[in-house]
Scaffold this motif. Structure first.
Motif, PDB file in Angstrom:
ATOM      1  N   VAL A   6      -1.936   5.987  -8.854  1.00  0.00           N
ATOM      2  CA  VAL A   6      -1.199   6.202  -7.608  1.00  0.00           C
ATOM      3  C   VAL A   6      -0.005   5.246  -7.598  1.00  0.00           C
ATOM      4  CG1 VAL A   6      -1.366   6.426  -5.114  1.00  0.00           C
ATOM      5  CG2 VAL A   6      -3.432   6.619  -6.518  1.00  0.00           C
ATOM      6  N   ILE A  29       0.226  10.178  -9.459  1.00  0.00           N
ATOM      7  CA  ILE A  29       0.434  10.603  -8.062  1.00  0.00           C
ATOM      8  C   ILE A  29       1.533   9.750  -7.440  1.00  0.00           C
ATOM      9  CG2 ILE A  29      -0.705  10.824  -5.789  1.00  0.00           C
ATOM     10  CD1 ILE A  29      -3.385  10.760  -7.537  1.00  0.00           C
ATOM     11  N   ASP A  30       2.382  10.382  -6.661  1.00  0.00           N
ATOM     12  CA  ASP A  30       3.395   9.623  -5.930  1.00  0.00           C
ATOM     13  C   ASP A  30       3.674  10.343  -4.612  1.00  0.00           C
ATOM     14  OD1 ASP A  30       5.490   7.284  -7.092  1.00  0.00           O
ATOM     15  OD2 ASP A  30       6.156   8.336  -5.279  1.00  0.00           O
ATOM     16  N   ASN A  32       6.537  10.402  -3.271  1.00  0.00           N
ATOM     17  CA  ASN A  32       7.929  10.842  -3.310  1.00  0.00           C
ATOM     18  C   ASN A  32       7.974  12.218  -4.012  1.00  0.00           C
ATOM     19  OD1 ASN A  32      10.596  11.317  -4.054  1.00  0.00           O
ATOM     20  ND2 ASN A  32      11.071   9.132  -4.121  1.00  0.00           N
ATOM     21  N   THR A 121       1.240  -6.101  -8.680  1.00  0.00           N
ATOM     22  CA  THR A 121       1.140  -7.564  -8.561  1.00  0.00           C
ATOM     23  C   THR A 121       0.889  -7.862  -7.086  1.00  0.00           C
ATOM     24  OG1 THR A 121       2.723  -7.756 -10.351  1.00  0.00           O
ATOM     25  CG2 THR A 121       2.345  -9.731  -9.011  1.00  0.00           C
ATOM     26  N   LEU A 156       3.825  -5.563 -18.731  1.00  0.00           N
ATOM     27  CA  LEU A 156       4.917  -4.948 -19.498  1.00  0.00           C
ATOM     28  C   LEU A 156       6.270  -5.436 -18.994  1.00  0.00           C
ATOM     29  CD1 LEU A 156       6.318  -2.659 -17.507  1.00  0.00           C
ATOM     30  CD2 LEU A 156       4.352  -1.313 -18.187  1.00  0.00           C
ATOM     31  N   LYS A 269      10.780 -12.009  -6.848  1.00  0.00           N
ATOM     32  CA  LYS A 269       9.866 -11.739  -5.720  1.00  0.00           C
ATOM     33  C   LYS A 269       8.498 -12.396  -5.939  1.00  0.00           C
ATOM     34  CE  LYS A 269       7.499  -7.385  -6.825  1.00  0.00           C
ATOM     35  NZ  LYS A 269       6.150  -7.831  -7.108  1.00  0.00           N
TER      36      LYS A 269
HETATM   37  N1  LIG Z   1       8.544  -3.147 -13.015  1.00  0.00           N
HETATM   38  C1  LIG Z   1       7.955  -4.025 -13.797  1.00  0.00           C
HETATM   39  O1  LIG Z   1       8.491  -4.436 -14.821  1.00  0.00           O
HETATM   40  C2  LIG Z   1       6.590  -4.557 -13.446  1.00  0.00           C
HETATM   41  C3  LIG Z   1       5.869  -5.248 -14.419  1.00  0.00           C
HETATM   42  C4  LIG Z   1       4.612  -5.731 -14.082  1.00  0.00           C
HETATM   43  C5  LIG Z   1       4.100  -5.549 -12.805  1.00  0.00           C
HETATM   44  N2  LIG Z   1       4.845  -4.900 -11.876  1.00  0.00           N
HETATM   45  C6  LIG Z   1       4.261  -4.699 -10.547  1.00  0.00           C
HETATM   46  O2  LIG Z   1       3.770  -3.364 -10.466  1.00  0.00           O
HETATM   47  C7  LIG Z   1       3.948  -2.848  -9.148  1.00  0.00           C
HETATM   48  C8  LIG Z   1       4.787  -1.584  -9.217  1.00  0.00           C
HETATM   49  O3  LIG Z   1       6.066  -1.925  -9.691  1.00  0.00           O
HETATM   50  P1  LIG Z   1       7.127  -0.823 -10.132  1.00  0.00           P
HETATM   51  O4  LIG Z   1       8.279  -1.556 -10.694  1.00  0.00           O
HETATM   52  O5  LIG Z   1       6.440   0.203 -10.953  1.00  0.00           O
HETATM   53  O6  LIG Z   1       7.508  -0.224  -8.696  1.00  0.00           O
HETATM   54  P2  LIG Z   1       8.347   1.091  -8.404  1.00  0.00           P
HETATM   55  O7  LIG Z   1       9.015   0.850  -7.115  1.00  0.00           O
HETATM   56  O8  LIG Z   1       9.153   1.489  -9.595  1.00  0.00           O
HETATM   57  O9  LIG Z   1       7.215   2.206  -8.204  1.00  0.00           O
HETATM   58  C9  LIG Z   1       6.336   2.252  -7.127  1.00  0.00           C
HETATM   59  C10 LIG Z   1       6.039   3.728  -6.838  1.00  0.00           C
HETATM   60  O10 LIG Z   1       5.026   3.787  -5.841  1.00  0.00           O
HETATM   61  C11 LIG Z   1       5.309   4.903  -5.004  1.00  0.00           C
HETATM   62  N3  LIG Z   1       4.543   4.751  -3.754  1.00  0.00           N
HETATM   63  C12 LIG Z   1       4.724   3.858  -2.770  1.00  0.00           C
HETATM   64  N4  LIG Z   1       3.785   4.032  -1.809  1.00  0.00           N
HETATM   65  C13 LIG Z   1       2.998   5.052  -2.217  1.00  0.00           C
HETATM   66  C14 LIG Z   1       1.850   5.701  -1.666  1.00  0.00           C
HETATM   67  N5  LIG Z   1       1.312   5.327  -0.510  1.00  0.00           N
HETATM   68  N6  LIG Z   1       1.301   6.718  -2.356  1.00  0.00           N
HETATM   69  C15 LIG Z   1       1.826   7.112  -3.542  1.00  0.00           C
HETATM   70  N7  LIG Z   1       2.905   6.535  -4.108  1.00  0.00           N
HETATM   71  C16 LIG Z   1       3.478   5.515  -3.456  1.00  0.00           C
HETATM   72  C17 LIG Z   1       6.819   4.876  -4.847  1.00  0.00           C
HETATM   73  O11 LIG Z   1       7.348   6.113  -4.460  1.00  0.00           O
HETATM   74  C18 LIG Z   1       7.244   4.483  -6.276  1.00  0.00           C
HETATM   75  O12 LIG Z   1       7.485   5.621  -7.084  1.00  0.00           O
HETATM   76  C19 LIG Z   1       4.578  -3.971  -8.334  1.00  0.00           C
HETATM   77  O13 LIG Z   1       3.561  -4.692  -7.699  1.00  0.00           O
HETATM   78  C20 LIG Z   1       5.243  -4.831  -9.402  1.00  0.00           C
HETATM   79  O14 LIG Z   1       5.369  -6.159  -9.000  1.00  0.00           O
HETATM   80  C21 LIG Z   1       6.067  -4.379 -12.162  1.00  0.00           C
END
Ligand SMILES: NC(=O)c1ccc[n+]([C@@H]2O[C@H](COP(=O)([O-])OP(=O)(O)OC[C@H]3O[C@@H](n4cnc5c(N)ncnc54)[C@H](O)[C@@H]3O)[C@@H](O)[C@H]2O)c1
Length: 460
Positions: A6, A29-30, A32, A121, A156, A269
């Motif tokens: 999700v 699942i998303d 959006n 995170t 990653l 962050k």
């Molecule tokens: N981007 C990175 O490099 C990275 C690396 C390690 C950890 N993280 C952590 O992983 C998490 C996700 O990061 P990201 O960069 O993939 O974020 P992102 O913003 O790219 O993706 C999050 C997704 O979640 C969806 N979403 C939000 N609420 C939702 C709901 N209720 N139901 C379904 N979908 C929903 C959004 O539409 C979005 O597509 C964060 O906590 C981030 O800190 C990110």
């Protein structure tokens, strides 16, 4: 295994595609709907090397599918993963509202036993909070299926996320029962056949490990930047110094290039959230605060040197910027140092022509900003510009046509925010070169002091 993820952003999509490639049946699942529509057609919402091919082949092979529906998408999953964003709240804490809302919805809908792994995170205690939703349901309905909440933070790095996922340094699994831990270990078996890279622990430690890791990385970047700033004032060669650091096995070679500071969707962050978490348990975290301060200062120092170059005013100046993404290999501009610099330049009256190989004009953060124009090529950004600032170390920028650059840039200066070039490369084309930690002209500070120090004052 049957897996539901999700949140199909950078983490969710890479995880889903790579798990499908490893032989699992994955539903991403998303909420959006537009994103999901594009992904069903094999179009990715962001740039990540190597990902498109995996998504396409797994879509066609039937091992990867996309959905907007939480209930049907998770119906048969043995593992449900949450990879929802946890951005900064106004006070700097991690905003876990979306994550918790989604977990509550799952507590209402999941009607079979499974492991719920939190990949986002999220602050220490989040897994326990989510587990409490399922415990509450069990209190109301003792026959409710058992859902075990585990922490499985992701490490990653954007720009090489597929490689990182396929060949992880480590897989962290925080679980309170052996059964939940074993299920997640089986899920990752293809990525760690002998189990040597899998680190199992309690959920709180796994949650904290992710923040600790990002704090270490951010500290290293700020430390090398601070050393570079001092090195410049002492008229030393930071590149040579970095070689010395890199060859010390206790220090290692990575993250040693001085630059305009870190950005992106994680380090800034997560550091803020860790500082707030420390405050909440009466820890003042002075070092982490300094790491943040040094990072914010780096962009300001670069801006100051551009302003100094133009005699103190940037009003009406035309500046080219190469690189908008917070690092190469991605189109992610979240908290990118380039944007902080561009904001300062525009506020000071300059106009900016920017070019990035992956970031496109449709990005809402950039589109329509007065004073900023996005160019189609690196050369176009420099045409009619006076100076160039390099903010992302894309491969494309490492060996530019210096001769063309020298004839385009009206004022003939390059501000090298990623220390990409050797001074002699630019000097050959009469381009002035400003780097982070560059030797400052004049007598070295320490030499002044020694000269001024009376002989009898030396210790011993
Ligand atoms: N981007 C990175 O490099 C990275 C690396 C390690 C950890 N993280 C952590 O992983 C998490 C996700 O990061 P990201 O960069 O993939 O974020 P992102 O913003 O790219 O993706 C999050 C997704 O979640 C969806 N979403 C939000 N609420 C939702 C709901 N209720 N139901 C379904 N979908 C929903 C959004 O539409 C979005 O597509 C964060 O906590 C981030 O800190 C990110």
């Amino acid at each position: 295994m049957n897996v539901a993820i999700v949140g199909t952003g950078y983490v969710g999509l890479v995880t889903g595609a790579c798990l499908a490639e490893a032989g699992h049946f994955v539903t991403c699942i998303d909420n959006n709907a537009v994103k999901i529509k594009h992904m069903r057609a094999g179009r990715l919402p962001f740039h990540e090397p190597g990902l498109q091919a995996i998504v396409l082949s797994q879509l066609h092979g039937g091992t990867l599918r996309f959905s907007t529906d939480l209930a049907s998408g998770t119906r048969q999953a043995q593992v449900v993963m949450l990879a929802i964003g946890t951005p900064s709240a106004a006070d700097g804490c991690a905003n876990v509202d979306s994550l918790l809302l989604c977990a509550k919805a799952l507590a209402d809908t999941l009607d079979h036993s499974c492991v719920l792994a939190i990949k986002s995170t999220a602050p220490v205690g989040t897994c326990e909070q989510v587990q409490s939703f399922f415990k509450a349901r069990q209190g109301l309905r003792p026959d409710a299926p058992r859902v075990e909440v585990a922490s499985n933070p992701e490490f990653l790095a954007e720009g090489r996320a597929v490689d990182d996922f396929r060949k992880p340094d480590r897989i962290v699994i925080g679980a309170e029962t052996a059964q939940a831990g074993d299920t997640l270990s089986r899920l990752y078996a293809r990525f760690d056949p002998d189990g040597q890279r899998t680190l199992r622990m309690d959920v709180r430690s796994a949650e904290f490990a992710k923040y600790a890791c990002n704090a270490m990385l951010a500290s290293r970047i700020s430390l090398v930047n601070e050393l570079a700033n001092i090195a410049g004032k002492l008229q030393t060669d930071m590149k040579a110094v970095c070689k010395v650091l890199a060859t010390d096995h206790r220090i290692g070679p990575d993250f040693l290039r001085p630059g305009a500071g870190y950005g992106g969707s994680c380090l800034p962050k997560d550091l803020r959230a860790l500082i707030r978490a420390a405050e909440q348990c009466q820890e003042s975290a002075p070092l982490l605060r300094a790491v943040e301060e040094v990072n914010q200062r780096q962009v300001r120092l670069l801006f100051d040197s551009i302003q100094r170059y133009f005699g103190g005013s940037l009003w009406g100046r035309r500046i080219a910027v190469w690189g908008l993404a917070f690092k190469p290999g991605t189109d992610d501009v979240r908290e990118a140092p380039s944007l902080a610099l561009i904001r300062l330049l525009i506020d000071a009256g300059a106009t900016v022509r920017a070019y990035d190989p992956a970031v496109c004009a449709s990005i809402p953060k950039l589109a329509g900003r007065p004073g900023l124009e996005l160019s189609r090529s690196a050369a176009q950004a420099c045409r009619h510009s006076e100076v160039l600032v390099v903010m992302t170390e894309w491969q494309e920028f490492t060996e530019p046509d210096f001769s063309a650059l020298a004839s385009s840039l009206e004022s003939g200066a390059v501000f090298d925010g990623r220390n990409l070039y050797r001074p002699e490369q630019l000097a050959r084309f009469q381009l002035r070169h400003f780097r982070i930690g560059q030797k400052v002209q004049g007598k070295p500070l320490a030499a002044h002091r020694h000269a001024a120090m009376p002989a009898h004052s030396s210790p011993g």
